[in-house]
Design a protein around this motif. Sequence first.
Motif, mmCIF file in Angstrom:
data_model
loop_
_atom_site.group_PDB
_atom_site.id
_atom_site.type_symbol
_atom_site.label_atom_id
_atom_site.label_comp_id
_atom_site.label_asym_id
_atom_site.label_seq_id
_atom_site.Cartn_x
_atom_site.Cartn_y
_atom_site.Cartn_z
ATOM 1 N N ILE A 140 0.860 -1.176 0.000
ATOM 2 C CA ILE A 140 0.000 0.000 0.000
ATOM 3 C C ILE A 140 0.898 1.229 0.000
ATOM 4 O O ILE A 140 1.835 1.314 0.803
ATOM 5 N N PHE A 141 0.667 2.166 -0.918
ATOM 6 C CA PHE A 141 1.510 3.350 -1.010
ATOM 7 C C PHE A 141 0.650 4.584 -1.279
ATOM 8 O O PHE A 141 -0.494 4.481 -1.738
ATOM 9 N N ASN A 142 1.211 5.744 -0.975
ATOM 10 C CA ASN A 142 0.501 7.011 -1.116
ATOM 11 C C ASN A 142 1.190 7.882 -2.159
ATOM 12 O O ASN A 142 2.422 7.936 -2.229
ATOM 13 N N VAL A 143 0.395 8.571 -2.965
ATOM 14 C CA VAL A 143 0.939 9.508 -3.951
ATOM 15 C C VAL A 143 0.113 10.789 -3.927
ATOM 16 O O VAL A 143 -1.062 10.778 -3.550
ATOM 17 N N ASP A 171 -0.898 7.522 -18.246
ATOM 18 C CA ASP A 171 -0.453 8.178 -19.476
ATOM 19 C C ASP A 171 0.179 9.523 -19.112
ATOM 20 O O ASP A 171 -0.518 10.487 -18.790
ATOM 21 N N ALA A 172 1.509 9.590 -19.175
ATOM 22 C CA ALA A 172 2.217 10.812 -18.803
ATOM 23 C C ALA A 172 1.907 11.970 -19.742
ATOM 24 O O ALA A 172 2.045 13.134 -19.360
ATOM 25 N N SER A 173 1.464 11.682 -20.978
ATOM 26 C CA SER A 173 1.152 12.756 -21.920
ATOM 27 C C SER A 173 -0.123 13.502 -21.536
ATOM 28 O O SER A 173 -0.367 14.615 -22.002
ATOM 29 N N ASP A 179 3.034 8.978 -11.279
ATOM 30 C CA ASP A 179 4.048 8.524 -10.337
ATOM 31 C C ASP A 179 4.543 7.177 -10.835
ATOM 32 O O ASP A 179 3.729 6.316 -11.209
ATOM 33 N N PRO A 180 5.863 6.953 -10.874
ATOM 34 C CA PRO A 180 6.381 5.707 -11.456
ATOM 35 C C PRO A 180 5.928 4.448 -10.721
ATOM 36 O O PRO A 180 6.000 3.353 -11.277
ATOM 37 N N ARG A 181 5.449 4.591 -9.486
ATOM 38 C CA ARG A 181 4.991 3.422 -8.748
ATOM 39 C C ARG A 181 3.616 2.947 -9.201
ATOM 40 O O ARG A 181 3.240 1.795 -8.979
#
Length: 347
Positions: free
Chosen positions: A86-89, A113-115, A120-122
Amino acid sequence: MLMSKTGCGANVRGRAVGAKPAASGLARGGRAGRVPSQGSQAGKLLRLGQKRCAKVRAAETNQEAGSADNSWEDWSPEGQDEEGAIFNVSLPKPIGVSIGRGNDGRCYVSRVDASRGSIDPRIQPGDKLLRVSQSFGEETWEALNYGQVAYAIRTRNGDVYFQLQSRGGDMSIFEKKKVDSTAAQFQAERAGGNYGIGTKELQQRNYIAKMEEARKRRELFDDGLEKFKSKDFENAILDWENVLGLEPDNYMGDNFSKVSQIYQVAAYNIACAYAKLGQTDPGLEALDQALNSGFSDYDKCRQDKNLAAIRQAAPEQFKEIMDRYDEPIINMDAINAVKNFFTSPFK
């Protein structure tokens, strides 16, 4: 705003993870018959094992009784469980993360989709959304309802906070559930060219299930209309966002449209509701979504009194969106080009 004419939880996969450590703690407590002291490490293990066993027994009791209480599932310490970390962004808007409705009714990442905005890379497609920031402040909502999550993301004033659970890129949550366990047998029957009672039964079940889903969507849509009429715009948005979340996969209409009409109209109505609330940016986003999905009544968009607040608050942004999908009423670029063509360079 238009009236269309057309129309928790994860699966129970718990393991009795506390049973063996509890027994082991008793065996290693010291001399035979000795109970570990409360403050010792063995005593702590014993109490942990007892608590976990109690949770398992409560879970089994709840399952047998048909209870919807799934609080016992949160076993693993420090953000770890069977599905992953479990992670937070916190992502500044616009965000490049799209949220979809899984086949269990919960919210999952459908696209990264970064465009389209910040990511976040995770974050991976298939990750489960646990919590999302509310429209204002630092409070969060548990991500139980797709409509509420979509509303929270659109109206968020500031960075969007997500609490997510990693699922390792597993997208099976978006796959349609099988009607029953004999589906594979019926598929083999059809592949062999033997159309029997099994195939007919499966087709009937699929048709009934499809009609039931369409009925639920129509009821949600109509509920939204009633709330809009009574000026309960926020809850109307929630209903219509849920209509969007229930859009069938691989839809194909009679006119070969890949988006259903009720989706298009619900998206347009969401824009109208945001306009009524005086929320310009979410309204423009919803209008763009409606037009992108195939809603093509451009004259209505330009004249509908329900969108008047958006047209007045952001005329340039509104025009930019409309011109993207419809030929501008007056093409100023063409007029200026012709004007410059006939203008003498020596003046």
